[in-house]
Write a protein that holds these residues in place. Structure first.
Motif, PDB file in Angstrom:
ATOM      1  N   PHE A  78       0.778  -1.389   0.288  1.00  0.00           N
ATOM      2  CA  PHE A  78      -0.127   0.311   0.076  1.00  0.00           C
ATOM      3  C   PHE A  78       1.042   1.268  -0.054  1.00  0.00           C
ATOM      4  CE2 PHE A  78      -2.446   3.752   1.840  1.00  0.00           C
ATOM      5  CZ  PHE A  78      -3.467   3.939   1.009  1.00  0.00           C
ATOM      6  N   ILE A  79       0.556   1.982  -1.379  1.00  0.00           N
ATOM      7  CA  ILE A  79       1.486   2.518  -1.343  1.00  0.00           C
ATOM      8  C   ILE A  79       0.785   4.893  -0.936  1.00  0.00           C
ATOM      9  CG2 ILE A  79       3.271   5.039  -2.808  1.00  0.00           C
ATOM     10  CD1 ILE A  79       2.559   1.154  -3.431  1.00  0.00           C
ATOM     11  N   GLN A  80       1.014   5.294  -0.583  1.00  0.00           N
ATOM     12  CA  GLN A  80       0.966   6.685  -0.357  1.00  0.00           C
ATOM     13  C   GLN A  80       1.256   7.710  -1.493  1.00  0.00           C
ATOM     14  OE1 GLN A  80      -0.281   8.528   3.392  1.00  0.00           O
ATOM     15  NE2 GLN A  80      -0.921  10.307   2.316  1.00  0.00           N
ATOM     16  N   ALA A  81       0.902   8.739  -2.371  1.00  0.00           N
ATOM     17  CA  ALA A  81       1.663   9.287  -2.390  1.00  0.00           C
ATOM     18  C   ALA A  81       1.178  11.166  -3.455  1.00  0.00           C
ATOM     19  CB  ALA A  81       2.181   8.643  -4.608  1.00  0.00           C
ATOM     20  N   LYS A 127       8.187 -11.510  -4.959  1.00  0.00           N
ATOM     21  CA  LYS A 127       6.557 -10.108  -4.810  1.00  0.00           C
ATOM     22  C   LYS A 127       5.440 -10.229  -4.280  1.00  0.00           C
ATOM     23  CE  LYS A 127       9.729  -7.290  -7.599  1.00  0.00           C
ATOM     24  NZ  LYS A 127      10.536  -6.522  -8.725  1.00  0.00           N
ATOM     25  N   PRO A 128       5.242  -9.186  -4.183  1.00  0.00           N
ATOM     26  CA  PRO A 128       3.186  -8.980  -3.235  1.00  0.00           C
ATOM     27  C   PRO A 128       2.563  -9.700  -4.663  1.00  0.00           C
ATOM     28  CG  PRO A 128       4.232  -7.494  -1.829  1.00  0.00           C
ATOM     29  CD  PRO A 128       5.522  -8.049  -2.965  1.00  0.00           C
ATOM     30  N   LEU A 129       1.537  -9.889  -4.684  1.00  0.00           N
ATOM     31  CA  LEU A 129       0.996 -10.104  -6.113  1.00  0.00           C
ATOM     32  C   LEU A 129      -0.049  -8.828  -6.318  1.00  0.00           C
ATOM     33  CD1 LEU A 129      -0.242 -14.151  -5.696  1.00  0.00           C
ATOM     34  CD2 LEU A 129       1.547 -13.208  -7.070  1.00  0.00           C
ATOM     35  N   MET A 130      -0.584  -7.809  -5.500  1.00  0.00           N
ATOM     36  CA  MET A 130      -0.909  -7.365  -5.822  1.00  0.00           C
ATOM     37  C   MET A 130      -0.208  -5.877  -5.207  1.00  0.00           C
ATOM     38  SD  MET A 130      -5.313  -5.664  -4.987  1.00  0.00           S
ATOM     39  CE  MET A 130      -5.427  -6.093  -3.210  1.00  0.00           C
ATOM     40  N   ALA A 131      -0.931  -4.558  -5.556  1.00  0.00           N
ATOM     41  CA  ALA A 131       0.274  -3.156  -4.830  1.00  0.00           C
ATOM     42  C   ALA A 131      -1.265  -2.288  -5.352  1.00  0.00           C
ATOM     43  CB  ALA A 131       1.081  -2.881  -4.812  1.00  0.00           C
ATOM     44  N   VAL A 132      -1.588  -1.343  -4.227  1.00  0.00           N
ATOM     45  CA  VAL A 132      -2.501  -0.174  -3.798  1.00  0.00           C
ATOM     46  C   VAL A 132      -1.740   1.244  -3.855  1.00  0.00           C
ATOM     47  CG1 VAL A 132      -4.908   0.742  -3.093  1.00  0.00           C
ATOM     48  CG2 VAL A 132      -4.638  -1.484  -3.631  1.00  0.00           C
ATOM     49  N   GLN A 133      -1.820   1.997  -4.739  1.00  0.00           N
ATOM     50  CA  GLN A 133      -1.257   3.156  -4.976  1.00  0.00           C
ATOM     51  C   GLN A 133      -2.633   4.486  -4.611  1.00  0.00           C
ATOM     52  OE1 GLN A 133       2.460   4.079  -6.490  1.00  0.00           O
ATOM     53  NE2 GLN A 133       1.866   6.457  -6.958  1.00  0.00           N
ATOM     54  N   ILE A 146      -8.242  12.242  -6.385  1.00  0.00           N
ATOM     55  CA  ILE A 146      -7.914  11.645  -5.655  1.00  0.00           C
ATOM     56  C   ILE A 146      -7.208  10.161  -7.057  1.00  0.00           C
ATOM     57  CG2 ILE A 146      -7.705   9.446  -4.241  1.00  0.00           C
ATOM     58  CD1 ILE A 146      -6.772  11.633  -3.107  1.00  0.00           C
ATOM     59  N   PHE A 147      -6.513   9.717  -6.700  1.00  0.00           N
ATOM     60  CA  PHE A 147      -5.859   8.604  -8.323  1.00  0.00           C
ATOM     61  C   PHE A 147      -6.147   6.994  -7.146  1.00  0.00           C
ATOM     62  CE2 PHE A 147      -4.504   5.991 -10.565  1.00  0.00           C
ATOM     63  CZ  PHE A 147      -5.321   5.264 -12.226  1.00  0.00           C
ATOM     64  N   ILE A 148      -6.500   6.500  -7.171  1.00  0.00           N
ATOM     65  CA  ILE A 148      -6.673   5.029  -6.432  1.00  0.00           C
ATOM     66  C   ILE A 148      -5.820   3.517  -7.272  1.00  0.00           C
ATOM     67  CG2 ILE A 148      -7.780   3.438  -5.183  1.00  0.00           C
ATOM     68  CD1 ILE A 148      -9.108   5.180  -4.187  1.00  0.00           C
ATOM     69  N   GLY A 149      -4.851   3.702  -7.594  1.00  0.00           N
ATOM     70  CA  GLY A 149      -4.253   2.728  -9.113  1.00  0.00           C
ATOM     71  C   GLY A 149      -3.899   1.759  -8.434  1.00  0.00           C
ATOM     72  N   CYS A 150      -4.458   0.166  -8.930  1.00  0.00           N
ATOM     73  CA  CYS A 150      -4.197  -0.666  -8.991  1.00  0.00           C
ATOM     74  C   CYS A 150      -3.397  -1.833  -9.912  1.00  0.00           C
ATOM     75  CB  CYS A 150      -5.899  -1.448  -8.449  1.00  0.00           C
ATOM     76  SG  CYS A 150      -5.579  -2.853  -7.553  1.00  0.00           S
ATOM     77  N   SER A 151      -2.498  -2.301  -9.466  1.00  0.00           N
ATOM     78  CA  SER A 151      -1.456  -3.157  -9.889  1.00  0.00           C
ATOM     79  C   SER A 151      -1.798  -4.513  -9.287  1.00  0.00           C
ATOM     80  CB  SER A 151       0.157  -3.219  -9.689  1.00  0.00           C
ATOM     81  OG  SER A 151      -0.354  -1.535  -9.765  1.00  0.00           O
ATOM     82  N   VAL A 152      -1.725  -5.623 -10.546  1.00  0.00           N
ATOM     83  CA  VAL A 152      -2.221  -6.801  -9.680  1.00  0.00           C
ATOM     84  C   VAL A 152      -1.509  -7.810 -11.389  1.00  0.00           C
ATOM     85  CG1 VAL A 152      -4.286  -9.078  -9.346  1.00  0.00           C
ATOM     86  CG2 VAL A 152      -4.030  -6.340  -8.525  1.00  0.00           C
ATOM     87  N   ASN A 153      -0.936  -9.070 -10.033  1.00  0.00           N
ATOM     88  CA  ASN A 153      -0.654 -10.310 -11.383  1.00  0.00           C
ATOM     89  C   ASN A 153      -1.459 -10.708 -11.926  1.00  0.00           C
ATOM     90  OD1 ASN A 153       0.172 -13.164 -11.716  1.00  0.00           O
ATOM     91  ND2 ASN A 153       1.922 -11.973 -10.212  1.00  0.00           N
ATOM     92  N   HIS A 154      -0.454 -10.521 -13.029  1.00  0.00           N
ATOM     93  CA  HIS A 154      -1.938 -10.761 -14.269  1.00  0.00           C
ATOM     94  C   HIS A 154      -1.745 -12.411 -14.833  1.00  0.00           C
ATOM     95  CE1 HIS A 154      -4.536 -10.603 -17.650  1.00  0.00           C
ATOM     96  NE2 HIS A 154      -3.927 -10.134 -18.586  1.00  0.00           N
ATOM     97  N   ALA A 155      -1.049 -13.010 -13.669  1.00  0.00           N
ATOM     98  CA  ALA A 155      -1.559 -14.987 -13.708  1.00  0.00           C
ATOM     99  C   ALA A 155      -2.504 -14.792 -12.555  1.00  0.00           C
ATOM    100  CB  ALA A 155      -0.617 -15.437 -13.159  1.00  0.00           C
ATOM    101  N   VAL A 156      -2.932 -14.217 -11.632  1.00  0.00           N
ATOM    102  CA  VAL A 156      -3.864 -13.953 -10.600  1.00  0.00           C
ATOM    103  C   VAL A 156      -5.186 -14.042 -11.334  1.00  0.00           C
ATOM    104  CG1 VAL A 156      -4.499 -13.866  -8.181  1.00  0.00           C
ATOM    105  CG2 VAL A 156      -1.865 -14.382  -9.017  1.00  0.00           C
ATOM    106  N   THR A 157      -5.349 -13.150 -11.995  1.00  0.00           N
ATOM    107  CA  THR A 157      -6.256 -12.166 -12.227  1.00  0.00           C
ATOM    108  C   THR A 157      -7.164 -11.911 -13.766  1.00  0.00           C
ATOM    109  OG1 THR A 157      -6.105 -10.240 -11.691  1.00  0.00           O
ATOM    110  CG2 THR A 157      -7.074 -11.752 -10.059  1.00  0.00           C
TER     111      THR A 157
END
Length: 476
Positions: free
Chosen positions: A98-101, A138-144, A152-163
């Motif tokens: 989880f990243i706050q920017a 590495k984690p399978l997901m990150a939320v920035q 506010i921009f909520i960006g979600c990065s998710v492993n493509h082999a998982v979803t």
């Protein structure tokens, strides 16, 4: 163009608020495994500024994410390859990033108003250029969460082999629903693995894991083209009724609606009924018609030789194509790629209905038998998904205007826009989003070489259907 600099304020790991006890491991399927050479999916939503402080917002989002992960334990796990070579998701509650920017020098108008998508959006996502195989460590997901001047921009990065896209937006919707205050989620994910996609086949990897299959260094332009519902219906009419149009140059050669309305009986804002195709088969869909026009116009902009074969690849959801069907909320990848080919000469010398019928025929034919054959063929020769434009004449369509992207209301209103990061982009990569107006419009995120983009922008047949308004762009 707005600077892409976003300053990281804090970073932490978010864990599920309840330990995973019902699911220990999930084996990657024949639809998951090919995605290990793809980069993490990066999609996000631009929201108005919330009616409370950024500190309170971050607290709400962290708590909601933790609760959402308890419903999606796979996302908080890690990949692991067992001694036999099979890859699994280990649901070990290892957590997500989880990243706050902050990028308070940017306003919503500043980043939505340029013709091309600004570089700043690439800085709103974690795991830039990260291959899904990296989920072993590495984690399978990150939320920035990036704070802007007025949004506010909520960006979600998710492993493509998982979803795939269906599961990605299912999680995103659930995350938003919980943040908005729901005590019970609307749709629970289905983690069953007793499906046709479960296979004993083993995909072998080179030492150190797979490499990305496309060049990430080529110069590219990225633009979002907006198509109102009325424009798409005109395309659909053209695709289904080419033999009924006597003076095509007069009717669809204009950029205004007037001549088409008069010719086709549209009045009082209502669109005239459409017909079956000339072969009396099920009509070509609105989206297939739009794809056919894009295929024609990009091919023309590329200035290919008439004999050059072109390919339009379309990713399709197989959940409802199998018999028996998979659950609508089956979690994981359940997609296949449908290639449709035609020579540049054929595509451009014939009318829109030619390409549209090719696309339509292939999509309609992709039923249970075709899905099963695709799985069987892959099992005989396991391989990674070859993402890219290897011959300079390909288009790859991903995502879907049916995905509920604008349903992500975190408690203070619908998104202003949907945008993506740098992941999996190359010349000819297209992503389809629903339009932000909620009235049946479609946004196409188009990535092309600079010369081809100029050609597309100068293509009158294409641009007559494009609206200047994309998403819900706020006024300054």
């Amino acid at each position: 163009m707005p600077s892409s600099n976003a300053t990281i304020v804090s970073r932490c790991t978010i864990y599920p608020d309840q330990k995973s006890t019902t699911i220990e491991t999930l084996k990657l399927s024949v639809s998951d495994l090919p995605m290990l050479s793809c980069q993490y999916i990066q999609k996000g939503v631009l929201l108005p500024y919330p009616p409370y402080s950024i500190d309170d917002l971050i607290t709400f989002l962290k708590h909601s994410l933790s609760t959402a992960l308890s419903h999606f334990p796979a996302l908080a796990g890690r990949l692991q390859t067992d001694p036999t070579g099979h890859v699994h998701i280990v649901c070990n509650d290892a957590g997500v990033d989880f990243i706050q920017a902050k990028a308070r020098h940017l306003s919503t108008h500043t980043i939505l108003s340029p013709t091309d998508v600004p570089e700043c959006f690439k800085g709103f996502f974690a795991f830039d250029k990260t291959l899904s195989y990296s989920g072993h460590s590495k984690p399978l997901m990150a939320v920035q969460v990036t704070e802007l001047q007025d949004g506010i921009f909520i960006g979600c990065s998710v492993n493509h082999a998982v979803t795939d896209g269906t599961s990605f937006w299912h999680f995103f919707n659930t995350f938003a629903e919980i943040c908005k205050g729901s005590k019970k989620i609307s749709n629970s994910p289905d983690f069953s693995r007793n499906t046709l996609f479960n296979s004993p086949a083993v995909l072998k990897f080179p030492a150190g894991g797979p490499k990305v299959t496309f060049s990430g260094d080529e110069p590219l332009r990225e633009r979002v083209f907006h198509f109102r519902r009325e424009a798409i219906l005109k395309l659909k009419f053209r695709a289904n009724n080419s033999d009924l149009i006597c003076n095509s140059a007069e009717i669809f050669g204009k950029q205004r609606n007037d001549s088409w309305k008069a010719a086709n009986g549209e009045s009082n804002g209502k669109v005239a009924p459409l017909f079956l195709t000339k072969n009396n088969t099920a009509e070509i869909s609105s989206f297939q018609s739009l794809c056919a026009q894009l295929w024609r116009s990009v091919t023309r902009a590329r200035k290919l030789m008439p004999s050059k074969m072109t390919t339009f690849r379309m990713a399709v959801n197989c959940r409802h194509r199998l018999e028996p069907r998979l659950e609508p909320y089956y979690f994981g990848n359940a997609i296949q790629s449908i290639p449709t080919a035609a020579s540049a000469g054929e595509l451009l010398s014939k009318d829109l209905s030619f390409g549209a019928e090719l696309l339509h025929r292939n999509v309609v034919a992709h039923g249970d038998g075709t899905v099963r054959k695709g799985i069987s063929d892959w099992e005989k020769e396991p391989r990674l998904f070859p993402l890219g434009n290897f011959d300079g004449a390909s288009i790859t369509m991903g995502s879907s205007p049916r995905f509920p992207m604008y349903d992500n209301d975190f408690g203070w209103g619908r998104p202003l826009a949907v945008r993506s990061g740098r992941a999996n982009k190359f010349d000819g990569k297209i992503s389809a989003f629903p339009g932000g107006d909620g009235k049946g419009s479609v946004d196409l995120e188009v990535v092309l070489s600079p010369d081809t983009m100029i050609g597309l922008e100068n293509d009158g047949e294409f641009m007559q259907y494009v609206s200047e308004i994309s998403g819900c762009t706020p006024t300054p």
